[in-house]
Design a protein around this motif. Structure first.
Motif, PDB file in Angstrom:
ATOM      1  N   LYS A   7      20.678 107.345 -16.707  1.00 39.51           N
ATOM      2  CA  LYS A   7      20.811 106.279 -15.715  1.00 39.51           C
ATOM      3  C   LYS A   7      21.977 105.405 -16.136  1.00 39.51           C
ATOM      4  O   LYS A   7      22.145 105.106 -17.304  1.00 39.51           O
ATOM      5  N   GLU A   8      22.777 104.953 -15.134  1.00 39.88           N
ATOM      6  CA  GLU A   8      23.888 104.075 -15.516  1.00 39.88           C
ATOM      7  C   GLU A   8      23.346 102.710 -15.859  1.00 39.88           C
ATOM      8  O   GLU A   8      22.386 102.241 -15.256  1.00 39.88           O
ATOM      9  N   ASN A  26      18.822  95.050  -2.670  1.00 41.83           N
ATOM     10  CA  ASN A  26      17.939  95.910  -1.867  1.00 41.83           C
ATOM     11  C   ASN A  26      18.670  96.896  -0.987  1.00 41.83           C
ATOM     12  O   ASN A  26      18.155  97.943  -0.677  1.00 41.83           O
ATOM     13  N   LEU A  27      19.842  96.508  -0.528  1.00 45.62           N
ATOM     14  CA  LEU A  27      20.468  97.374   0.457  1.00 45.62           C
ATOM     15  C   LEU A  27      21.708  98.085  -0.054  1.00 45.62           C
ATOM     16  O   LEU A  27      22.022  99.167   0.388  1.00 45.62           O
ATOM     17  N   ASN A  33      22.556 104.235  -1.816  1.00 52.65           N
ATOM     18  CA  ASN A  33      21.741 103.233  -1.144  1.00 52.65           C
ATOM     19  C   ASN A  33      22.472 102.647   0.052  1.00 52.65           C
ATOM     20  O   ASN A  33      21.909 102.439   1.116  1.00 52.65           O
ATOM     21  N   LEU A  36      22.397 105.016   2.864  1.00 49.59           N
ATOM     22  CA  LEU A  36      21.098 104.973   3.527  1.00 49.59           C
ATOM     23  C   LEU A  36      20.996 103.776   4.445  1.00 49.59           C
ATOM     24  O   LEU A  36      20.450 103.873   5.562  1.00 49.59           O
ATOM     25  N   THR A  37      21.516 102.640   3.982  1.00 51.49           N
ATOM     26  CA  THR A  37      21.453 101.438   4.816  1.00 51.49           C
ATOM     27  C   THR A  37      22.181 101.658   6.120  1.00 51.49           C
ATOM     28  O   THR A  37      21.695 101.291   7.189  1.00 51.49           O
ATOM     29  N   ALA A  40      20.162 103.809   8.354  1.00 53.08           N
ATOM     30  CA  ALA A  40      19.053 103.053   8.933  1.00 53.08           C
ATOM     31  C   ALA A  40      19.536 102.178  10.079  1.00 53.08           C
ATOM     32  O   ALA A  40      18.923 102.125  11.150  1.00 53.08           O
ATOM     33  N   LEU A  43      20.178 104.255  13.116  1.00 50.05           N
ATOM     34  CA  LEU A  43      18.931 104.653  13.786  1.00 50.05           C
ATOM     35  C   LEU A  43      18.394 103.505  14.629  1.00 50.05           C
ATOM     36  O   LEU A  43      17.995 103.679  15.775  1.00 50.05           O
TER      37      LEU A  43
ATOM     38  N   SER C 112      13.640 102.255  -2.586  1.00 47.23           N
ATOM     39  CA  SER C 112      13.941 100.894  -3.003  1.00 47.23           C
ATOM     40  C   SER C 112      14.811 100.185  -1.980  1.00 47.23           C
ATOM     41  O   SER C 112      15.004  98.982  -2.037  1.00 47.23           O
ATOM     42  N   ASN C 113      15.311 100.954  -1.009  1.00 41.91           N
ATOM     43  CA  ASN C 113      16.140 100.362   0.038  1.00 41.91           C
ATOM     44  C   ASN C 113      15.227  99.683   1.052  1.00 41.91           C
ATOM     45  O   ASN C 113      14.358 100.317   1.651  1.00 41.91           O
ATOM     46  N   TYR C 114      15.418  98.371   1.213  1.00 36.84           N
ATOM     47  CA  TYR C 114      14.489  97.596   2.029  1.00 36.84           C
ATOM     48  C   TYR C 114      14.409  98.092   3.462  1.00 36.84           C
ATOM     49  O   TYR C 114      13.328  98.227   4.025  1.00 36.84           O
ATOM     50  N   ILE C 116      15.182 101.072   4.796  1.00 36.54           N
ATOM     51  CA  ILE C 116      14.551 102.386   4.945  1.00 36.54           C
ATOM     52  C   ILE C 116      13.044 102.265   4.785  1.00 36.54           C
ATOM     53  O   ILE C 116      12.271 102.855   5.551  1.00 36.54           O
ATOM     54  N   ILE C 119      11.593 100.691   7.945  1.00 31.90           N
ATOM     55  CA  ILE C 119      11.565 101.606   9.106  1.00 31.90           C
ATOM     56  C   ILE C 119      10.430 102.602   8.947  1.00 31.90           C
ATOM     57  O   ILE C 119       9.678 102.879   9.877  1.00 31.90           O
ATOM     58  N   GLY C 293      15.162 107.099 -20.119  1.00 28.33           N
ATOM     59  CA  GLY C 293      16.497 106.985 -19.552  1.00 28.33           C
ATOM     60  C   GLY C 293      16.731 107.882 -18.360  1.00 28.33           C
ATOM     61  O   GLY C 293      17.863 108.081 -17.933  1.00 28.33           O
ATOM     62  N   LYS C 295      17.151 109.041 -14.615  1.00 27.20           N
ATOM     63  CA  LYS C 295      17.508 108.392 -13.350  1.00 27.20           C
ATOM     64  C   LYS C 295      16.291 108.377 -12.438  1.00 27.20           C
ATOM     65  O   LYS C 295      15.428 109.234 -12.536  1.00 27.20           O
TER      66      LYS C 295
END
Lengths: 365, 340, 387
Positions: A7-8, A26-27, A33, A36-37, A40, A43, C112-114, C116, C119, C293, C295
C-alpha cells in the motif's frame, strides 16, 4: 521480501477547510476513486433528471384537470386525486367510510402506544389486545354485524384490503409458526415428521400455486353449499404460506439459544409449557426480531399477488381505475403512486425493526 | 393431562365444519338465493358493455342485466345482486364450487364446457364470433394477409384454440402473445407488441373504444368462429336452470311482443302479454316463483332490446349493430321458445 | 390400580406416545373427511378426474420455446415439458444476471467512495421495498414503450436485432462443423483446468503466482472461434420477412423483461447477503491484512471475500430459489412458463384443477429439493472443523 505490492504511504492531511478535506478523502482519494466518482455522477445525471422531470417539473398538479387537459409529457396527478378514494377504500360504500378510518386509526394508536410502553407489566395486556381483541373489533368494524350495516367482502379493496390481508396473515401465522417451529425441534418423531413435511412443502412452492390451491381446490374439500368467501380463501392461503416461513425464522432463533438454557429450565423442574413460554420463547423471539420483521415485510409485498385470484388490492385498483373511459392510459401514474405508498410503509417497518432490535438488545456494546 | 384435554376440545370444535353435511348434497339453488336474500352472480373483471363497474362499484352491461333479471324474478328486486368479478381462469371453478349461483360472463357455449365441467348453459344472450383488430397503418384488409404475424390473445379462452385451428387449416403460421386479462392484450396491441388483436367481435368493439386513438385501429370483417355467449349454471339443479333460461327468454319474448319497461303494466287484451304480466297462465308455478316474476323482470330491467341499446347499442361508445342478435321476425336469429 | 394408571399418565414417554397417536388420529380423521367430500363433490358435479388429459391435444400455441418441438397439435404433456424448460431458462438467466448485479452492488455498498456507497444503498432500499409484481409490470411497460417496432429494429452488424418484440440472434446449424466447435470448447475448458491446477501447485510450493488469464482467453475463447472459422460451421441468420423475423433464435421481450426485473429485485438481497457476509468476517482479519501492508483491494480479494462467501453462500442460494419461485409471476407479462401454460391455459380448458395444480407444485418442489441438497453438501464441506 514482500511478494505482494505494498500500500502506498499517504501524506498527512493538508487542508484545513472541512468540506474540501472531506471531498478529498471520500471522493477523490486516489485515481481509481476519482474515476468511480465521475462514473457515479454520470449515472446520477442519466437517471435522475428524466424521473424528476416526469414526476415534478413537467407534471400537471392541477387537481381539477381531466384526462384530456392533463397532457402527456409529465405525470397527471389529478388522476390520483380523483381516484384516491378507490385507491384507499376500494369499493366501500361512501357512508360507511368512517368505519375503515376507525380501523386505521386504531392501528396507528396501537403502534404509538406500543413504542411508549416501558413497563413490562403492561406488555402482556398489550399483546393480548393486539392479537386477540383488535382483530375481532376490526372485523366487526369492516364487515358489519352488531348493529352496523353489513358490507360484503367483495366491496373491500385498495389499501384497506392490502392492510387486512397483511395484518391477518401476520396475526394468524405467528402462533401457528411458533407451534410448527417447536414441533420441528420436538423429540417426538411423528410431530417432527409432520412439521418438517409441512414446512418444506410450503417453502418449496411459489405463493401463487398455494393461492390457486386455496381459491380453486379448497372449496371442493368441503361439503357443497358452504359459501366460501373469496377473501377467506385468500387469507387461508396466505396464512398457510407465511406460517412455514415464520416457523423457519423462529427455529433459527430457537437454535441460537445456548443449550444450557434448556438444561437449566429442565433442572429447575419446569414443565414443557412453562419452560417454553417463560424461558425459551422470549429469548428466541428477541434474537429473531430482525428476521421476523423481514418476513412480515415480505408478506406485505406478497399481498399484491391476490390480484391474480381476483381480489381488488391496490394494483388491481390501478387496472380498474384506468379501464374507466375517463382516465385511459394513466397506468404509469397509478403504478408509481402505489409503489410510493407501499415503499413508505415498508421502509417505515424496516426502520422500526431496527429500533426494536436496539431496544431489546441485551448485548455488550 | 391439561394439554390432552385442550387439544381434544379444539379438535372436536373444528370437526363440525367438515362433517356437518357430508353426504347431503344441496341442489336447491332457488331456496339458497331466497334465504340469502341476494343473488351471487359471476361476472368479468371489467368488459365494457357486458359487465364493468363504474368508479362507485356499480355494475352495468348485458351480462349484468341477465343477472338482474334473475334477481328480479326470484327476489322481486333487480338490485339484490352481489357481483363477483372472475378472471377467465377461475370462472368455471367458481361456479362448480358453489361460490356463485350463476355465471354471466360472456362465456362461449361449447361442447366440452357443456358436458365435462359439471355445468350447463342456460341460453344465449349474444351471438358473437371471433374477429381481428389491426392498426390501420398496416393496410391489411383480411385475415389471410396475416401469415406470420403476432397476435395478442387472452389466456384460457376459446380464442387461443380457434386461432390455432384456423391458421393450421389455412396452412399459415402465427406467433401468439398470451396475456392474463383483456386490458393487458390492449396494452400490448397499443405498444406494437403484436400486429393484431383477436377476440370476440363484441369485445373488440369495446376495446377499440378504449384505445388512446380509436381511429387508428380497424376491426377486420373476417369472423372465423361461432361464439354463442350465454349464462351458465351448475348441472345439478334443473329448476334453477329453468329459472335462468326462462328469465332470459322472458326478455326476448317481451321485445317480440313489443313490451318495454314503460308499457309492461298497461292493460292489454293480448293473451301473450297477459301471460308475461303474470295476469293469466300458471307459468310461475313450475318454477317455484311468484306470479309477478316475468313482470318484475321487464319492469326493472327492460326487454332484450332495451338492455342491448343501453349497454352496447349505437348510442354507446361500443356501437355494436344488432346484426344477427335481432328478433327472428326482423331477420335475426333471436328466437325465444313459446311462452305458454 | 388407579394410582398406577395415573403414574403411567404422568410418565413422559407414555405421554409423548399418546400425544402422537392422538395427533395422527386427528389428522387421519380430517384427511378422510376431506377426501370423502372431495370424491362426492367431483362425482356429483360430473368433473373428470385422472391424468388422461395429458394425452389430449393441447390446441393452443406457445410463444416462447427453447429446444423442444411444439405446435398446437402437440399433447398437453408436451406443453407441460415446454413450461418446465421455459421456467428453467428464465430462472437460469435471472440467477446469472442477479449474481453479477448483486456482486457489483454488494461490493459498491462497502466502497470507501461516498457517492458509490450511497448510490448502492439507495438502489437496495428502493428495489427491496417495492413488490416484485409491480416491478415486473413496470419494466415490461418500459421495454414495450422504449424499444422500436420490428420494422425499425436496432441492428448490430446485420446479425443481431433488438426491437420491442424481442432479441433475435443467429442460430448455429446442427452439423459436423458445429460438433467440432463444441468439442474444441470442451477441450479448451479441460486443458485450462489442468493448467490452473498446475499453477496452484506451483504457488503452494514456491509462492510464485503465475497469471493464467491469457491461457483462459486463448484456450476457452480463442480456440473455438478459430475452429469455427477454420471448419466453417454454419449460422442461421434472422431476417425480417413480413411481420416478424424468421430464422435464428428468437428471445421474446417478455423473457427479457421478466429475467431483468427478477434480477434487479433479487440482486438487492444478494448484495445484502454479501454485505452481511463481509461484516461477519472478524475485524481482526482486516486489521491483520492492513498490518501486513496489503492494499485494500488485495486484502478484499485474498482475505475478506473468501471468508465472507462461506457465510454468504447459503442465503444467496436461498435467493436463487426465491427467484425461481418468483418466475411464476410470468402471467403478468405473458411469458409462457410452467404456471402460465399449465396452471393457466390448460387448467382453463380442462378444468381438472387438483391434478394440474398438484403437478405444478411437484415440479417446484423438485427444483427446491435439488437446490436444498446442493446447499446441504456445500454447508457440510464448508463447516469449520472443530466446533
Amino acid at each position: 521480501m514482500p511478494i505482494y505490492p505494498l500500500k502506498e504511504t499517504r501524506e498527512s492531511p493538508q487542508s484545513q477547510i472541512k468540506v474540501l478535506s472531506w471531498l478529498k478523502d471520500n471522493l477523490f482519494s486516489s485515481l481509481s476513486n476519482a474515476a468511480l466518482t465521475f462514473i457515479a455522477l454520470y449515472l446520477i445525471y442519466l437517471i435522475l433528471p428524466p424521473i424528476l422531470d416526469w414526476m415534478i417539473f413537467d407534471a400537471n398538479f392541477d387537481l381539477t384537470a381531466d384526462n384530456d387537459s392533463c397532457g402527456r409529457e409529465g405525470a397527471c396527478w389529478a388522476f390520483i386525486d380523483s381516484n384516491l378514494k378507490m385507491f384507499i377504500y376500494g369499493f366501500y360504500p361512501q357512508e360507511e367510510l368512517w368505519r375503515v378510518n376507525t380501523m386505521f386509526g386504531i392501528i396507528v394508536a396501537l403502534a404509538v402506544f406500543g413504542s411508549l410502553i416501558k413497563k413490562s407489566q403492561y406488555r402482556a395486556h398489550y399483546i393480548i389486545g393486539c392479537f386477540l381483541i383488535y382483530p375481532v373489533v376490526a372485523f366487526i368494524l369492516l364487515h358489519g354485524g352488531l348493529g352496523l350495516e353489513v358490507v360484503g367482502t367483495d366491496k373491500w379493496g385498495g389499501l384497506t384490503l392490502t392492510v387486512v390481508v397483511a395484518a391477518i396473515g401476520i396475526v394468524a401465522s405467528f402462533p401457528l409458526g411458533i407451534l410448527f417451529a417447536l414441533g420441528r425441534q420436538s423429540k417426538m418423531r411423528v410431530v417432527r415428521f409432520i412439521s418438517v413435511v409441512y414446512i418444506e412443502f410450503v417453502r418449496g412452492v411459489p405463493l401463487i400455486t398455494i393461492l390457486f390451491m386455496a381459491s380453486v381446490v379448497l372449496p371442493l374439500f368441503f361439503s357443497a353449499g358452504m359459501d366460501f368467501d373469496k377473501l377467506l380463501r385468500a387469507l387461508i392461503g396466505i396464512t398457510l404460506f407465511q406460517t412455514a416461513y415464520i416457523a423457519e425464522v423462529i427455529r433459527g432463533g430457537l437454535q441460537a439459544i445456548p443449550k444450557g438454557q434448556y438444561e437449566a429450565a429442565d433442572a429447575a423442574g419446569l414443565s414443557f409449557m412453562k419452560k417454553t413460554v417463560l424461558v425459551i420463547l422470549p429469548q428466541a423471539l428477541k434474537v429473531s426480531i430482525p428476521n421476523i420483521v423481514g418476513s412480515f415485510i415480505a408478506l406485505f409485498k406478497d399481498t399484491t399477488l391476490v390480484l391474480i385470484i381476483g381480489l381488488f388490492d391496490m394494483l388491481a385498483i390501478v387496472g380498474a381505475a384506468t379501464s374507466n373511459s375517463s382516465w385511459l392510459g394513466r397506468d404509469t401514474e397509478g403504478y408509481v403512486f402505489v409503489a410510493m405508498v407501499i415503499w413508505v410503509i415498508l421502509y417505515s417497518m424496516s426502520r422500526y425493526s431496527k429500533k426494536l432490535e436496539a431496544r431489546f438488545s441485551t448485548e455488550h456494546k | 393431562m391439561n394439554q390432552l384435554l385442550k387439544i381434544s376440545a379444539v379438535s372436536l370444535l373444528t370437526i363440525g365444519s367438515f362433517s356437518a353435511q357430508a353426504g347431503i348434497f344441496h341442489s336447491d339453488t332457488l331456496k339458497d338465493v331466497q334465504s340469502k336474500g341476494s343473488l351471487t352472480c359471476g361476472v368479468s373483471t371489467g368488459t365494457p358493455g357486458f359487465s364493468s363497474p363504474d368508479s362507485s362499484g356499480n355494475w352495468s352491461g348485458i351480462d349484468v342485466d341477465v343477472c338482474r333479471a334473475v334477481a328480479a324474478a326470484t327476489l322481486g328486486d333487480a338490485k339484490k345482486v352481489k357481483f363477483v368479478p372472475l378472471t377467465a381462469k377461475e370462472r368455471f371453478i367458481a361456479l362448480s364450487s358453489g361460490e356463485i349461483d350463476m355465471l354471466s360472463r360472456n362465456t362461449t357455449w361449447t361442447h366440452t364446457r357443456d358436458t365435462s365441467l359439471g355445468l350447463t348453459f342456460a341460453g344465449v344472450n349474444y351471438y358473437d364470433g371471433q374477429g381481428f383488430m389491426v392498426k390501420k397503418s398496416l393496410g391489411i384488409n383480411n385475415v389471410k394477409e396475416l401469415d406470420g404475424a403476432s397476435f395478442c390473445i387472452q389466456a384460457g379462452t376459446t380464442t387461443e384454440l380457434n386461432l390455432a385451428d384456423y391458421f393450421r387449416s389455412n396452412k399459415m403460421k402465427f406467433k401468439a402473445v398470451t396475456y392474463d386479462t383483456s386490458a393487458q392484450t390492449k396494452g400490448g396491441f397499443e405498444a406494437g407488441r403484436c400486429d393484431a388483436l383477436t377476440s370476440d367481435v363484441s369485445q373488440l368493439a369495446g376495446l377499440r373504444s378504449t384505445l388512446k386513438d380509436p381511429s387508428s385501429a380497424v376491426v377486420l370483417g373476417d369472423v372465423i368462429s361461432k361464439e354463442p355467449l350465454g349464462p351458465v349454471v351448475r348441472k345439478d339443479d334443473n329448476t334453477w336452470l329453468n329459472i335462468v333460461r326462462w328469465s332470459l327468454n322472458a326478455m326476448i319474448e317481451a321485445e317480440e311482443l313489443g313490451i318495454t319497461s314503460a308499457t309492461i303494466d298497461d292493460a292489454s287484451t293480448s293473451p301473450g302479454v297477459q301471460r308475461l304480466q303474470g295476469k293469466s297462465g300458471k307459468l310461475n308455478e313450475s318454477l317455484g316463483l311468484d306470479k309477478d316474476w316475468s313482470r318484475n323482470i321487464i319492469a326493472q330491467v327492460g326487454n332484450y332490446g332495451e338492455s342491448f341499446e343501453r349497454n352496447i347499442g349505437m348510442s354507446t361508445p361500443i356501437q355494436l349493430p344488432r346484426g344477427v342478435n335481432q328478433l327472428w321476425i326482423k331477420g335475426g336469429i333471436l328466437y325465444a321458445p313459446a311462452f305458454r | 390400580m388407579f394410582t398406577k394408571l395415573k403414574s403411567l399418565l404422568y410418565n413422559n414417554e407414555v405421554r409423548a406416545i399418546l400425544f402422537q397417536v392422538l395427533a395422527v388420529a386427528v389428522i387421519a380423521y380430517f384427511a378422510y373427511q376431506a377426501f370423502d367430500n372431495l370424491m362426492l363433490n367431483i362425482e356429483q358435479r360430473g368433473i373428470r378426474s385422472g391424468f388422461g388429459f395429458l394425452n389430449d391435444e393441447a390446441g393452443f400455441a406457445v410463444n416462447d420455446n427453447f429446444f423442444l418441438e411444439y405446435s398446437p397439435a402437440s399433447t398437453n404433456l408436451q406443453a407441460f415439458y415446454v413450461g418446465i424448460v421455459n421456467t428453467l431458462m428464465v430462472a437460469i438467466t435471472g440467477i446469472f444476471l442477479a449474481s453479477i448485479i448483486g456482486l457489483i452492488v454488494g461490493i459498491a455498498r462497502l466502497s470507501s467512495n461516498y457517492l458509490i456507497k450511497k448510490i448502492a444503498t439507495i438502489y437496495i432500499e428502493i428495489f427491496r421495498n417495492i413488490p416484485i409484481l409491480l416491478q415486473i409490470l413496470f419494466w415490461y411497460s418500459i421495454a414495450l414503450n422504449a424499444l422500436p417496432s420490428a420494422r425499425n429494429s436496432i441492428n448490430f452488424f446485420d446479425t443481431i436485432f433488438l426491437n420491442s418484440r424481442g432479441l433475435y440472434l443467429p442460430k448455429p446449424i446442427m452439423g459436423f462443423e458445429l460438433y467440432i466447435v463444441l468439442a474444441s470448447f470442451v477441450i479448451g475448458i479441460v486443458s485450462y483446468i489442468f493448467i490452473k491446477k498446475r499453477s496452484n501447485k506451483k504457488h503452494d510450493e514456491t509462492g510464485i503466482k503465475t497469471n493464467t488469464i491469457p491461457h483462459f482467453l486463448g484456450l476457452v475463447l480463442l480456440l473455438p472461434i478459430v475452429a469455427y472459422f477454420v471448419f466453417g460451421a454454419q449460422l442461421e441468420y434472422p431476417a425480417l420477412k413480413g411481420f416478424n423475423f424468421k430464422g435464428g433464435v428468437d428471445l421474446s421481450i417478455e423473457f427479457f423483461a421478466l429475467a431483468f426485473s427478477l434480477s434487479i429485485y433479487t440482486a438487492t438481497y444478494i448484495a445484502e447477503a454479501i454485505r452481511s457476509g463481509v461484516e461477519s468476517v472478524d475485524k481482526g482479519q482486516k486489521e491483520a491484512a492492513a498490518a501486513l501492508g496489503l492494499k485494500d483491494s488485495w486484502a478484499m480479494r485474498l482475505v475478506i471475500l473468501p471468508q465472507a462467501f462461506r457465510v454468504a453462500i447459503p442465503p444467496i442460494i436461498n435467493q436463487y430459489l426465491n427467484l425461481t419461485k418468483n418466475s411464476s409471476l410470468a402471467a403478468a407479462v405473458g411469458y409462457t412458463e410452467l404456471v402460465t401454460i399449465f396452471s393457466g391455459t390448460v387448467l382453463n380448458v380442462i378444468g381438472q384443477a387438483i391434478e394440474i395444480i398438484t403437478l405444478t407444485m411437484l415440479v417446484y418442489l423438485t427444483i427446491s429439493l435439488v437446490i436444498s441438497l446442493i446447499l446441504n453438501t456445500f454447508n457440510k464441506k464448508m463447516q469449520i472443523k472443530g466446533n
